[in-house]
Design a protein around this motif. Structure first.
Motif, PDB file in Angstrom:
ATOM      1  N   GLN A 127      15.835  27.644  14.570  1.00  0.00           N
ATOM      2  CA  GLN A 127      14.599  27.284  13.905  1.00  0.00           C
ATOM      3  C   GLN A 127      14.917  26.757  12.506  1.00  0.00           C
ATOM      4  N   LEU A 128      14.003  25.977  11.979  1.00  0.00           N
ATOM      5  CA  LEU A 128      14.139  25.457  10.623  1.00  0.00           C
ATOM      6  C   LEU A 128      12.851  25.733   9.876  1.00  0.00           C
ATOM      7  N   LEU A 129      12.914  26.628   8.890  1.00  0.00           N
ATOM      8  CA  LEU A 129      11.762  26.946   8.051  1.00  0.00           C
ATOM      9  C   LEU A 129      11.666  25.913   6.941  1.00  0.00           C
ATOM     10  N   VAL A 130      10.418  25.555   6.560  1.00  0.00           N
ATOM     11  CA  VAL A 130      10.236  24.508   5.559  1.00  0.00           C
ATOM     12  C   VAL A 130       9.115  24.860   4.589  1.00  0.00           C
ATOM     13  N   SER A 131       9.214  24.284   3.403  1.00  0.00           N
ATOM     14  CA  SER A 131       8.142  24.263   2.402  1.00  0.00           C
ATOM     15  C   SER A 131       8.391  23.039   1.544  1.00  0.00           C
ATOM     16  N   TYR A 132       7.591  22.820   0.507  1.00  0.00           N
ATOM     17  CA  TYR A 132       7.817  21.670  -0.362  1.00  0.00           C
ATOM     18  C   TYR A 132       9.221  21.674  -0.983  1.00  0.00           C
ATOM     19  N   PRO A 133       9.634  22.782  -1.654  1.00  0.00           N
ATOM     20  CA  PRO A 133      10.910  22.717  -2.370  1.00  0.00           C
ATOM     21  C   PRO A 133      12.105  23.276  -1.615  1.00  0.00           C
ATOM     22  N   THR A 177       0.831  -1.198   0.000  1.00  0.00           N
ATOM     23  CA  THR A 177       0.000   0.000   0.000  1.00  0.00           C
ATOM     24  C   THR A 177       0.870   1.253   0.000  1.00  0.00           C
ATOM     25  N   GLN A 178       0.281   2.342  -0.469  1.00  0.00           N
ATOM     26  CA  GLN A 178       0.965   3.625  -0.478  1.00  0.00           C
ATOM     27  C   GLN A 178      -0.093   4.730  -0.451  1.00  0.00           C
ATOM     28  N   LEU A 179       0.086   5.710   0.446  1.00  0.00           N
ATOM     29  CA  LEU A 179      -0.778   6.886   0.470  1.00  0.00           C
ATOM     30  C   LEU A 179      -0.192   7.950  -0.445  1.00  0.00           C
ATOM     31  N   GLY A 180      -1.055   8.674  -1.134  1.00  0.00           N
ATOM     32  CA  GLY A 180      -0.612   9.632  -2.139  1.00  0.00           C
ATOM     33  C   GLY A 180      -0.093  10.943  -1.592  1.00  0.00           C
ATOM     34  N   THR A 181       0.819  10.879  -0.636  1.00  0.00           N
ATOM     35  CA  THR A 181       1.530  12.069  -0.158  1.00  0.00           C
ATOM     36  C   THR A 181       2.859  12.142  -0.904  1.00  0.00           C
ATOM     37  N   GLN A 182       2.777  12.520  -2.171  1.00  0.00           N
ATOM     38  CA  GLN A 182       3.903  12.380  -3.092  1.00  0.00           C
ATOM     39  C   GLN A 182       5.148  13.143  -2.663  1.00  0.00           C
ATOM     40  N   VAL A 183       4.963  14.287  -1.976  1.00  0.00           N
ATOM     41  CA  VAL A 183       6.121  15.099  -1.606  1.00  0.00           C
ATOM     42  C   VAL A 183       7.005  14.381  -0.592  1.00  0.00           C
ATOM     43  N   HIS A 184       6.500  13.346   0.050  1.00  0.00           N
ATOM     44  CA  HIS A 184       7.310  12.539   0.965  1.00  0.00           C
ATOM     45  C   HIS A 184       8.536  11.977   0.246  1.00  0.00           C
ATOM     46  N   SER A 185       8.427  11.792  -1.060  1.00  0.00           N
ATOM     47  CA  SER A 185       9.533  11.208  -1.825  1.00  0.00           C
ATOM     48  C   SER A 185      10.549  12.241  -2.293  1.00  0.00           C
ATOM     49  N   SER A 186      10.367  13.498  -1.920  1.00  0.00           N
ATOM     50  CA  SER A 186      11.257  14.554  -2.400  1.00  0.00           C
ATOM     51  C   SER A 186      12.585  14.558  -1.656  1.00  0.00           C
ATOM     52  N   GLU A 187      13.612  15.069  -2.297  1.00  0.00           N
ATOM     53  CA  GLU A 187      14.917  15.227  -1.664  1.00  0.00           C
ATOM     54  C   GLU A 187      14.870  16.287  -0.573  1.00  0.00           C
ATOM     55  N   ASN A 188      14.076  17.342  -0.752  1.00  0.00           N
ATOM     56  CA  ASN A 188      14.010  18.398   0.254  1.00  0.00           C
ATOM     57  C   ASN A 188      13.511  17.878   1.595  1.00  0.00           C
ATOM     58  N   TYR A 189      12.477  17.066   1.578  1.00  0.00           N
ATOM     59  CA  TYR A 189      11.977  16.493   2.827  1.00  0.00           C
ATOM     60  C   TYR A 189      13.059  15.651   3.510  1.00  0.00           C
ATOM     61  N   ARG A 190      13.835  14.930   2.738  1.00  0.00           N
ATOM     62  CA  ARG A 190      14.884  14.100   3.316  1.00  0.00           C
ATOM     63  C   ARG A 190      15.945  14.944   4.018  1.00  0.00           C
ATOM     64  N   ARG A 191      16.306  16.073   3.428  1.00  0.00           N
ATOM     65  CA  ARG A 191      17.303  16.928   4.059  1.00  0.00           C
ATOM     66  C   ARG A 191      16.775  17.536   5.358  1.00  0.00           C
ATOM     67  N   VAL A 192      15.485  17.867   5.396  1.00  0.00           N
ATOM     68  CA  VAL A 192      14.884  18.395   6.624  1.00  0.00           C
ATOM     69  C   VAL A 192      14.962  17.359   7.739  1.00  0.00           C
ATOM     70  N   VAL A 193      14.586  16.121   7.423  1.00  0.00           N
ATOM     71  CA  VAL A 193      14.630  15.040   8.411  1.00  0.00           C
ATOM     72  C   VAL A 193      16.054  14.872   8.945  1.00  0.00           C
ATOM     73  N   GLU A 194      17.023  14.886   8.062  1.00  0.00           N
ATOM     74  CA  GLU A 194      18.416  14.686   8.480  1.00  0.00           C
ATOM     75  C   GLU A 194      18.905  15.816   9.377  1.00  0.00           C
ATOM     76  N   LEU A 195      18.541  17.054   9.046  1.00  0.00           N
ATOM     77  CA  LEU A 195      18.977  18.191   9.866  1.00  0.00           C
ATOM     78  C   LEU A 195      18.423  18.091  11.283  1.00  0.00           C
ATOM     79  N   ILE A 196      17.149  17.795  11.399  1.00  0.00           N
ATOM     80  CA  ILE A 196      16.524  17.698  12.725  1.00  0.00           C
ATOM     81  C   ILE A 196      17.166  16.569  13.532  1.00  0.00           C
ATOM     82  N   ARG A 197      17.319  15.408  12.910  1.00  0.00           N
ATOM     83  CA  ARG A 197      17.859  14.260  13.635  1.00  0.00           C
ATOM     84  C   ARG A 197      19.344  14.411  13.937  1.00  0.00           C
ATOM     85  N   HIS A 198      20.024  15.241  13.168  1.00  0.00           N
ATOM     86  CA  HIS A 198      21.441  15.518  13.432  1.00  0.00           C
ATOM     87  C   HIS A 198      21.610  16.522  14.566  1.00  0.00           C
ATOM     88  N   GLY A 199      20.512  17.121  15.023  1.00  0.00           N
ATOM     89  CA  GLY A 199      20.582  18.088  16.109  1.00  0.00           C
ATOM     90  C   GLY A 199      20.929  19.490  15.682  1.00  0.00           C
TER      91      GLY A 199
END
Length: 449
Positions: free
Chosen positions: A348-354, A172-194
């Motif tokens: 703080q970390l500001l975010v958007s899709y891109p 199964t897959q939910l259609g939250t397509q932006v989850h697959s973006s590179e930008n979201y991945r960098r946000v996750v890494e920054l937060i988890r890196h402290g």
């Protein structure tokens, strides 16, 4: 099994009843060989459905990442409205014309009955009130399912989607397509890196909204190329009116969940992923009072708290839609490009899709970013197709993504009830507020349950 019995067995889960008659082993997903094409049926082939269809068939590149999808065959299309047209989201009539070899249907119940052995996977791109009924019917037949967000119209449906997917062992897959973006991945890494220290809150803001309105008056004739009764499906019977379609159905509780139901999963998903959130412990929501009984609010502020264990303060997640920042969000001055901010002890970390940006700028001018650790996605649709063939697990499978959907839908329950909810996820119940029980579930019209 007769169709009515099959539907009852699949959807009784969503209304809180006991599980219906068991299905044979064949109802579990067929293992598609590594070199076989996945036979996909599409429910909802116009509008947003066209975008999914163009991607899943390999005609267009996937959104955000991954190039073109490979390894599929579109074997059936189902839609109830052949009128809609547009340059980027054309109507189902174009899909019916261009995919000449695909079987054509108006009623997905008939399609699943008649083509059961020809379909491996089903893509659902309908209005919200059909998401769970169509998906659960397909999953209980052993079909892999990709469903547009939010994936459910009620909290209990979201829980049923996750449970049935697990029981039937389908991809199964939910259609939250932006989850697959590179930008979201960098946000996750920054937060988890402290990068910004201990993160205590995330605030989200969608700068738009539809004002609540009374149900449209008048009963104009149903257009000849629209199957109105099938469009209603499991929803309450209402006379046709052009105000509902193609997109304003989001506004009415019968069919959608307002701006929170429409866009919440895309934004909230990033906070859930980054902070590894499970379920909220409390939910409260403000908006125009009293809530309109028929339609969603033009502005809304939702505040979720998540327990983080002994000795740690709860994590706060807020959602706001409407032209003005409200609640905790009012303390931050988001630039026009940003729709969210993670608040940490060191910045703080500001975010958007891109895009994303660390603040204060001077402090992070020489910040050395962590080496990327999250591998790139092969594409949101391709993840699902690969999983249908036994390779990997989609990043937004229902086991994870329905927790996001559940939280989003609880925001509307809190608003409509006017209560601060204490959510007991294990019991699918709200403590000390039995009057909200009816808002967690919904009834279906005869023939759709």
């Amino acid at each position: 099994m007769r169709r009515r019995d099959f539907i009852r067995g699949g959807l009784v889960l969503a209304t809180g009843g006991a599980v219906g008659p068991g299905l044979s082993a064949r109802s579990y997903a067929r293992v598609v060989g590594a070199n076989e094409r996945v036979n996909v049926a599409v429910i909802g082939a116009g509008g947003r459905g066209w975008r999914n269809l163009a991607s899943i068939s390999g005609r267009e590149e996937q959104e955000f990442a991954g190039g073109r999808v490979t390894g599929t065959r579109v074997v059936a299309l189902c839609d109830v409205d052949l009128r809609r047209e547009g340059p980027r989201q054309p109507g189902a009539a174009r899909a019916f014309d261009e995919f000449e070899d695909a079987a054509k249907y108006h009623d997905y119940r008939d399609m699943l009955d008649e083509l059961d052995r020809d379909i491996d996977a089903v893509l659902v791109s309908t209005p919200n009130h059909h998401h769970a009924p169509a998906s659960i019917m397909a999953m209980r037949r052993g079909k892999h399912v990709y469903c547009e967000k939010p994936g459910a119209h009620s909290v209990s449906e979201a829980r049923a989607m996750s449970r049935v997917a697990s029981e039937r062992a389908v991809a199964t897959q939910l259609g939250t397509q932006v989850h697959s973006s590179e930008n979201y991945r960098r946000v996750v890494e920054l937060i988890r890196h402290g990068a910004i220290g201990e993160v205590s809150a995330c605030h989200l803001w969608l700068r738009s909204g539809w004002p609540a309105t009374d149900r449209p008056a008048g009963t104009p004739p149903v257009p000849p190329d629209l199957q109105w009764d099938l469009w209603l499906g499991p929803a309450p019977e209402r006379p046709y009116h052009p105000s509902y379609i193609p997109t304003r159905w989001h506004q009415w509780w019968d069919f959608g969940g307002g701006m929170l139901g429409n866009m919440g999963c895309h934004y909230v998903d990033l906070a859930f992923w980054t902070m590894e959130l499970e379920v909220p412990s409390t939910v409260e929501s403000d908006g125009p009072r009293p809530p309109h009984p028929e339609s969603a609010p033009g502005w809304q502020h939702v505040r979720y708290t998540f327990d983080r264990g002994p000795g740690r303060p709860p994590f706060t997640l807020t959602w706001t839609h409407g032209p003005e920042p409200r609640g905790d969000l009012a303390d931050y001055h988001l630039p026009d490009w940003a729709w969210g901010v993670f608040v940490g002890s060191e910045g703080q970390l500001l975010v958007s899709y891109p895009r994303h940006e660390l603040l204060p700028e001077r402090k992070f001018a020489d910040y050395r970013r962590p080496t990327p650790s999250l591998p790139p996605s092969v594409g949101h649709h391709q993840e699902w197709i690969n999983a249908c063939r036994g390779k990997g697990r989609p990043s937004c499978h229902f086991g994870d993504s329905m927790r996001v959907t559940e939280a989003v839908l609880l925001g509307n329950v809190a608003y409509r009830s006017g209560r601060r909810l204490r959510w007991d996820a294990s019991r699918l119940a709200i403590d000390d507020a039995p009057e909200t029980e009816s808002l967690l579930r919904r009834d279906y019209r005869p023939g759709w349950m």
